[in-house]
Scaffold this active site. Sequence first.
Site, PDB file in Angstrom:
ATOM      1  N   ASP A  63       0.860  -1.192   0.000  1.00  0.00           N
ATOM      2  CA  ASP A  63       0.000   0.000   0.000  1.00  0.00           C
ATOM      3  C   ASP A  63       0.895   1.240   0.000  1.00  0.00           C
ATOM      4  O   ASP A  63       0.817   2.081   0.894  1.00  0.00           O
ATOM      5  CB  ASP A  63      -0.920  -0.022   1.233  1.00  0.00           C
ATOM      6  CG  ASP A  63      -2.033   1.024   1.158  1.00  0.00           C
ATOM      7  OD1 ASP A  63      -2.303   1.527   0.046  1.00  0.00           O
ATOM      8  OD2 ASP A  63      -2.630   1.331   2.199  1.00  0.00           O
TER       9      ASP A  63
HETATM   10  N1  LIG Z   1       2.593   5.333  14.354  1.00  0.00           N
HETATM   11  C1  LIG Z   1       1.937   6.390  13.906  1.00  0.00           C
HETATM   12  N2  LIG Z   1       2.296   7.629  14.305  1.00  0.00           N
HETATM   13  C2  LIG Z   1       1.622   8.709  13.852  1.00  0.00           C
HETATM   14  N3  LIG Z   1       0.593   8.659  12.988  1.00  0.00           N
HETATM   15  C3  LIG Z   1       0.199   7.467  12.548  1.00  0.00           C
HETATM   16  C4  LIG Z   1       0.828   6.271  12.980  1.00  0.00           C
HETATM   17  N4  LIG Z   1       0.216   5.216  12.393  1.00  0.00           N
HETATM   18  C5  LIG Z   1      -0.758   5.739  11.638  1.00  0.00           C
HETATM   19  N5  LIG Z   1      -0.772   7.092  11.711  1.00  0.00           N
HETATM   20  C6  LIG Z   1      -1.689   8.022  11.013  1.00  0.00           C
HETATM   21  O1  LIG Z   1      -2.925   7.378  10.794  1.00  0.00           O
HETATM   22  C7  LIG Z   1      -3.176   7.225   9.392  1.00  0.00           C
HETATM   23  C8  LIG Z   1      -3.833   5.891   9.101  1.00  0.00           C
HETATM   24  O2  LIG Z   1      -2.990   4.833   9.568  1.00  0.00           O
HETATM   25  P1  LIG Z   1      -2.658   3.580   8.642  1.00  0.00           P
HETATM   26  O3  LIG Z   1      -2.078   4.058   7.361  1.00  0.00           O
HETATM   27  O4  LIG Z   1      -1.827   2.653   9.440  1.00  0.00           O
HETATM   28  O5  LIG Z   1      -4.053   2.907   8.436  1.00  0.00           O
HETATM   29  P2  LIG Z   1      -5.115   2.999   7.243  1.00  0.00           P
HETATM   30  O6  LIG Z   1      -4.416   3.171   5.953  1.00  0.00           O
HETATM   31  O7  LIG Z   1      -6.159   3.988   7.573  1.00  0.00           O
HETATM   32  O8  LIG Z   1      -5.797   1.669   7.438  1.00  0.00           O
HETATM   33  P3  LIG Z   1      -5.637   0.305   6.719  1.00  0.00           P
HETATM   34  O9  LIG Z   1      -4.497   0.399   5.757  1.00  0.00           O
HETATM   35  O10 LIG Z   1      -5.391  -0.631   7.843  1.00  0.00           O
HETATM   36  O11 LIG Z   1      -6.946   0.141   6.054  1.00  0.00           O
HETATM   37  C9  LIG Z   1      -1.808   7.407   8.712  1.00  0.00           C
HETATM   38  O12 LIG Z   1      -1.930   7.895   7.386  1.00  0.00           O
HETATM   39  C10 LIG Z   1      -1.127   8.400   9.640  1.00  0.00           C
HETATM   40  O13 LIG Z   1      -1.515   9.707   9.316  1.00  0.00           O
HETATM   41 MG   LIG Z   2      -2.545   3.883   5.400  1.00  0.00          MG
END
Ligand SMILES: Nc1ncnc2c1ncn2[C@@H]1O[C@H](COP(=O)(O)OP(=O)(O)OP(=O)(O)O)[C@@H](O)[C@H]1O
Ligand SMILES: [Mg+2]
Length: 110
Positions: A63
């Site tokens: 992704d």
């Molecule tokens: N460890 C972290 N520290 C700070 N911000 C974070 C962190 N993990 C995630 N985020 C924020 O949250 C957002 C969404 O997280 P993530 O990309 O892991 O999940 P997602 O893409 O929404 O969900 P998924 O891919 O599981 O459907 C990220 O784009 C980032 O802005």
């Molecule tokens: Mg994400």
Amino acid sequence: MLSCAKMIGIRSPFIYFIDPVRAEIVMEFIEGKNAKEMMTHDLAYRIGRYAGLLHSNNIIHGDLTTSNFIVGKKLVLLDFGLAFHSVRNEDKAVDVKLIKTILKSAYSSV
Ligand SMILES: Nc1ncnc2c1ncn2[C@@H]1O[C@H](COP(=O)(O)OP(=O)(O)OP(=O)(O)O)[C@@H](O)[C@H]1O
Ligand SMILES: [Mg+2]
């Protein structure tokens, strides 16, 4: 997969706790701005370097989007939920195709 990436020099959040029963992962909060909000030539280059590093170690992110990078003290890669190991160029190409499409469509004027 997060740990594998870390071992090859990709900065990613430290995992503090995993609860398989509640399906929870507690990890380091990364301070900084999302790459999505501040794209520059230099940042695009650094994202490409990260992709090259992952792929030369046969790690597919799954992704590879600008919203999965945080620009803090270092460039930090998040969201390894779809990541896997593969030696296949086709799998690496899917990662590259995604980030290329996003960079082209969202930041063509940068
Ligand atoms: N460890 C972290 N520290 C700070 N911000 C974070 C962190 N993990 C995630 N985020 C924020 O949250 C957002 C969404 O997280 P993530 O990309 O892991 O999940 P997602 O893409 O929404 O969900 P998924 O891919 O599981 O459907 C990220 O784009 C980032 O802005
Ligand atoms: Mg994400």
